[in-house]
Scaffold this active site. Structure first.
Site, PDB file in Angstrom:
ATOM      1  N   LYS A   1       0.818  -9.655  30.456  1.00 25.94           N
ATOM      2  CA  LYS A   1       2.270  -9.746  30.301  1.00 25.94           C
ATOM      3  C   LYS A   1       2.990  -8.905  31.356  1.00 25.94           C
ATOM      4  O   LYS A   1       2.573  -7.804  31.689  1.00 25.94           O
ATOM      5  CB  LYS A   1       2.666  -9.293  28.899  1.00 25.94           C
ATOM      6  CG  LYS A   1       4.151  -9.426  28.568  1.00 25.94           C
ATOM      7  CD  LYS A   1       4.689 -10.832  28.821  1.00 25.94           C
ATOM      8  CE  LYS A   1       3.930 -11.901  28.064  1.00 25.94           C
ATOM      9  NZ  LYS A   1       4.413 -13.270  28.423  1.00 25.94           N
TER      10      LYS A   1
ATOM     11  N   ASP B   1      -4.549 -12.287  30.003  1.00 26.57           N
ATOM     12  CA  ASP B   1      -4.426 -13.737  29.931  1.00 26.57           C
ATOM     13  C   ASP B   1      -5.372 -14.435  30.899  1.00 26.57           C
ATOM     14  O   ASP B   1      -5.731 -15.584  30.696  1.00 26.57           O
ATOM     15  CB  ASP B   1      -2.980 -14.160  30.205  1.00 26.57           C
ATOM     16  CG  ASP B   1      -2.079 -13.828  29.037  1.00 26.57           C
ATOM     17  OD1 ASP B   1      -1.850 -14.721  28.202  1.00 26.57           O
ATOM     18  OD2 ASP B   1      -1.629 -12.675  28.943  1.00 26.57           O
TER      19      ASP B   1
END
Length: 357
Positions: free
Chosen positions: A249, A238
């Site tokens: 995550k 991300d």
């Protein structure tokens, strides 16, 4: 082809990932507020998909502006961008897409009237969509040689077509790239508590694509690695800091530590747009804290006792020393990442400049 996000004449069409795998339902989002809510509430998730969704949401909002002057449109545009920026703080692709749309607006306002600016913004959002599809294919091509024929690959969360504009994905793009190169590949997917992206989304995607997949609970990863059942780990990202520290995550860091302990290569797959050179290390990456109900409930079913304290960070940061390589759409970076990622970025900038001229 899995169509995660789609621009239509009626609005932004989006697959509701909260309902998978039991329901394959598409929502028609007819305003920028609805697109922002969809990002915030995880109708769509995954850094590249969030970026594409934000670009389309901004274009949709601008196209619906009732302002009659460029100044009016600029006021509306600024508010829309601000709202989009408040949806998910960790995924850097969100802010990359917002800034790209801002730059497009600034260029267009000097040359065009209100209606032309709106069309230019829509075209830019569609260009971002097309570029994401192409970039995922490139990640697959660059990553495929790293995966041996007959390998079993462990992945965490969902970094497939559902986490991007559609079609291929990042981590799953590497797996699909190896498959398309003629290799036999099997996948072990962590379930990925608390939102179960591995169980609900990765397993669904791979089953649709006829790629063998086995789901394990998150606390089984060490056991299967110790048993010699994992040949490589491939995950998405991300946000990646300049030194290669990677936010992904929650649970990814644990997988990386286990992979190092068992001598298993640990690969991160992400487009160049996920790199954030403004951050020196992963310590500077903001970590989103999500609602306690995601841990205490599965949909409407309560699992935990009333009032129990919950800590629910959505991401963790894997230090660069645990990462074997970072697979991007511009090539593969290895340690020292500060140098290799910079070289890939410079090569990308040079290629963009050549295309412009």
């Amino acid at each position: 082809m899995i169509k995660t996000i789609e621009w239509t004449k009626d609005g932004v069409r989006m697959l509701d990932q909260r309902l998978l795998p039991s329901e394959e339902t598409y929502l028609m989002l007819r305003s920028y507020e609805e697109v922002a809510d969809a990002i915030r509430n995880m109708v769509v998730r995954g850094a590249p998909a969030i970026g594409v969704s934000a670009a389309m949401g901004i274009a949709l909002g601008a196209s619906q502006s009732v302002g009659t002057s460029v100044a009016d449109l600029e006021d509306d545009f600024g508010y829309i961008c601000k709202l989009m920026g408040e949806t998910r703080p960790t995924a850097v692709n969100l802010f990359w897409a917002i800034e790209r749309m801002r730059s497009t607006f600034e260029r267009a306002r000097k040359l065009a009237n209100v209606e032309e600016i709106k069309k230019i913004l829509v075209s830019e959002a569609l260009r971002i969509f097309d570029e994401d599809i192409a970039s995922n294919r490139a990640i697959g091509r660059h990553g495929a040689p790293l995966i041996p024929d007959g390998a079993t690959v462990l992945t965490h969360c969902n970094a497939g077509a559902l986490a991007t504009a559609g079609d291929y994905g990042t981590a799953l793009g590497v797996i699909r790239g190896a498959r398309d190169a003629g290799k036999k590949i099997a996948v072990i997917a962590d379930e990925t508590r608390p939102f179960l992206q591995g169980l609900r989304l990765t397993a669904w995607e791979l089953a649709k694509d006829d790629i063998p997949v086995t789901v394990i609970t998150d606390n089984m990863a060490g056991h299967v690695m110790k048993g010699g059942k994992v040949d490589a780990v491939v995950v998405g990202a991300d946000r990646i800091a300049a030194n290669g520290d990677t936010a992904n995550k929650i649970g990814t860091y644990m997988v990386a530590v286990l992979a190092r302990e068992h001598g298993i290569p640990f690969y991160v797959a992400a487009p160049m747009t996920t790199l954030d050179f403004s951050l020196s290390t992963g310590e500077e990456i903001p970590i989103e804290e999500r609602a306690a109900s995601e841990v205490t409930h599965i949909r409407e079913h309560q699992l935990g006792p009333d009032g129990v304290a919950v800590h629910n960070p959505a991401f963790d940061v894997t230090p660069n020393q645990l990462i074997t390589a970072i697979i991007t759409d511009r090539g593969v970076a290895r340690a020292p990442f500060l140098d290799s990622l910079k070289k890939l970025s410079e090569a990308q900038a040079s290629a963009v400049g050549e295309n412009v001229t």
